[in-house]
Design an enzyme around this catalytic site. Sequence first.
Site, PDB file in Angstrom:
ATOM      1  CD  GLU A  87     -10.303  -4.117   6.914  1.00 35.44           C
ATOM      2  OE1 GLU A  87      -9.173  -4.476   7.267  1.00 35.44           O
ATOM      3  OE2 GLU A  87     -10.496  -3.307   5.994  1.00 35.44           O
ATOM      4  CD  GLU A 107      -2.797  -1.187   2.411  1.00 30.50           C
ATOM      5  OE1 GLU A 107      -3.849  -0.539   2.497  1.00 30.50           O
ATOM      6  OE2 GLU A 107      -2.370  -1.897   3.332  1.00 30.50           O
ATOM      7  CG  ASP A 114     -13.888  -1.496   6.349  1.00 28.92           C
ATOM      8  OD1 ASP A 114     -14.127  -0.282   6.490  1.00 28.92           O
ATOM      9  OD2 ASP A 114     -12.893  -1.924   5.715  1.00 28.92           O
ATOM     10  CB  SER A 131      -5.545  -1.402  -0.334  1.00 28.09           C
ATOM     11  OG  SER A 131      -5.257  -0.199   0.330  1.00 28.09           O
ATOM     12  CE1 TYR A 188      -6.889   4.001  -1.551  1.00 25.74           C
ATOM     13  CE2 TYR A 188      -6.533   1.769  -2.344  1.00 25.74           C
ATOM     14  CZ  TYR A 188      -6.652   2.661  -1.302  1.00 25.74           C
ATOM     15  OH  TYR A 188      -6.546   2.219  -0.013  1.00 25.74           O
ATOM     16  NE  ARG A 210     -12.780   2.851   6.555  1.00 24.30           N
ATOM     17  CZ  ARG A 210     -11.829   2.350   5.752  1.00 24.30           C
ATOM     18  NH1 ARG A 210     -10.753   3.035   5.451  1.00 24.30           N
ATOM     19  NH2 ARG A 210     -11.970   1.135   5.273  1.00 24.30           N
ATOM     20  N   GLY A 265      -6.979   5.316   5.556  1.00 26.62           N
ATOM     21  CA  GLY A 265      -6.500   6.187   4.483  1.00 26.62           C
ATOM     22  C   GLY A 265      -6.839   7.646   4.760  1.00 26.62           C
ATOM     23  CG  ASN A 325      -9.400  -0.408   7.832  1.00 28.60           C
ATOM     24  OD1 ASN A 325      -8.718  -1.168   7.167  1.00 28.60           O
ATOM     25  ND2 ASN A 325     -10.721  -0.380   7.740  1.00 28.60           N
TER      26      ASN A 325
HETATM   27  N1  LIG Z   1     -17.749 -11.349   4.086  1.00 28.67           N
HETATM   28  C1  LIG Z   1     -17.846 -10.498   3.075  1.00 28.67           C
HETATM   29  N2  LIG Z   1     -18.984 -10.420   2.342  1.00 28.67           N
HETATM   30  C2  LIG Z   1     -19.091  -9.571   1.295  1.00 28.67           C
HETATM   31  N3  LIG Z   1     -18.093  -8.749   0.883  1.00 28.67           N
HETATM   32  C3  LIG Z   1     -16.938  -8.764   1.572  1.00 28.67           C
HETATM   33  C4  LIG Z   1     -16.752  -9.630   2.703  1.00 28.67           C
HETATM   34  N4  LIG Z   1     -15.499  -9.446   3.157  1.00 28.67           N
HETATM   35  C5  LIG Z   1     -14.933  -8.508   2.363  1.00 28.67           C
HETATM   36  N5  LIG Z   1     -15.782  -8.089   1.413  1.00 28.67           N
HETATM   37  C6  LIG Z   1     -15.489  -7.066   0.386  1.00 28.67           C
HETATM   38  O1  LIG Z   1     -14.071  -6.975   0.232  1.00 28.67           O
HETATM   39  C7  LIG Z   1     -13.601  -5.684   0.618  1.00 28.67           C
HETATM   40  C8  LIG Z   1     -12.258  -5.782   1.333  1.00 28.67           C
HETATM   41  O2  LIG Z   1     -12.384  -6.587   2.486  1.00 28.67           O
HETATM   42  P1  LIG Z   1     -11.844  -6.116   3.926  1.00 28.67           P
HETATM   43  O3  LIG Z   1     -12.070  -7.250   4.871  1.00 28.67           O
HETATM   44  O4  LIG Z   1     -12.426  -4.819   4.299  1.00 28.67           O
HETATM   45  O5  LIG Z   1     -10.263  -6.014   3.678  1.00 28.67           O
HETATM   46  P2  LIG Z   1      -9.286  -4.797   3.239  1.00 28.67           P
HETATM   47  O6  LIG Z   1     -10.112  -3.561   3.089  1.00 28.67           O
HETATM   48  O7  LIG Z   1      -8.301  -4.702   4.344  1.00 28.67           O
HETATM   49  O8  LIG Z   1      -8.635  -5.256   2.004  1.00 28.67           O
HETATM   50  C9  LIG Z   1     -14.712  -5.115   1.489  1.00 28.67           C
HETATM   51  O9  LIG Z   1     -14.671  -3.708   1.478  1.00 28.67           O
HETATM   52  C10 LIG Z   1     -15.962  -5.695   0.843  1.00 28.67           C
HETATM   53  O10 LIG Z   1     -16.326  -4.972  -0.323  1.00 28.67           O
HETATM   54 MG   LIG Z   2     -11.576  -2.892   4.436  1.00 27.24          MG
END
Ligand SMILES: Nc1ncnc2c1ncn2[C@@H]1O[C@H](COP(=O)(O)OP(=O)(O)O)[C@@H](O)[C@H]1O
Ligand SMILES: [Mg+2]
Length: 310
Positions: free
Chosen positions: A272, A14, A259, A149, A218, A257, A278, A274
């Site tokens: 997760e 990143e 999610d 990301s 991005y 933040r 960002g 953060n």
């Molecule tokens: N269990 C889930 N069901 C549906 N979409 C998901 C799920 N986990 C992740 N995503 C999608 O993938 C993206 C990235 O996952 P995330 O766990 O936030 O990891 P990071 O943002 O650190 O890469 C999320 O913003 C979402 O759009």
């Molecule tokens: Mg995320």
Amino acid sequence: MINVLVLMGGLSEEREVSLRSGLGVYDALKKVGYQARTLDLNRDNLDRIKEMNPDIIFIALHGKYGEDGTVQGYLDILGIPYTGSGVETSAICMNKGTTKKILCYEGIPTADFVIINKAEYLQNQQQNSLQIVEKLGLPLVVKAATQGSSIGVYIVKNQSELDSAIEAAFAYDREVVIEKFIDGPQLTVSIIGNEDPLVLPIIEITAANDFYDYESKYTPGMCEHLIPARISTSVEKQVIEISKKVYTSFKCQGYARIDFMIDKDDKPYVLEINTIPGMTAMSLVPDAARAAGISYEQLVDRVVCLAMQK
Ligand SMILES: Nc1ncnc2c1ncn2[C@@H]1O[C@H](COP(=O)(O)OP(=O)(O)O)[C@@H](O)[C@H]1O
Ligand SMILES: [Mg+2]
């Protein structure tokens, strides 16, 4: 004048995002009236931090060697205060599997999951893959445990996609998290504060791609941040309560933040945390702050002040 050093760039996947976050923060610090400098951190210039002798450090690094507690530990040893969470919280939140284990312990809803380890998994690949689908069903989301990301994140709809996604995720990490796909809107909650966290307006994210992938995050115009989020008062209340509980039980500091995904029955699931969100012009926390009447400069100033209060 308070002398702030912005650490940015770094060694993770990143890096580019971090450079953008860091330059934004640097500009804001100068506007607010701090004496600001930047350092693009790499393996050979760690000594520069001490030589530059800052009063405080703004860590604008994302991912490995920045968001994962390593830099935080180095700064603890040097005795230089820094923005955001400490070593323990940073390290825990960097790993999505460890985060989910703690969420479960705290009774905070997160999508059903398994954590697989490369060496063990590969010993009996076919059977392990079948067992995952048996346990969790389809579709699934496969994630490298310690990336960000959306790097190393794959949505899979069938068994063969699962196998290739796991292989791809193992290229990033020896540990991979596989969780149930939650079909519904995506929210993110920005929080600032130390002991008494302030929850900023919830943002709903819509992406032009299948999910909120790297490109959506991005590239201008590839996603939308909706404020207010299109959710009921009851979902809003639950998400705020859960966010505060996450922030305090994980001992987050400064800002973070969280999610979320919301399923068809309006049930929220934490994806997760953060710990260094960002801070680019397109980023979510600055947007949420703006909706609360806090400018980008004021946000940066508050994060620095919270670090000095620690
Ligand atoms: N269990 C889930 N069901 C549906 N979409 C998901 C799920 N986990 C992740 N995503 C999608 O993938 C993206 C990235 O996952 P995330 O766990 O936030 O990891 P990071 O943002 O650190 O890469 C999320 O913003 C979402 O759009
Ligand atoms: Mg995320």
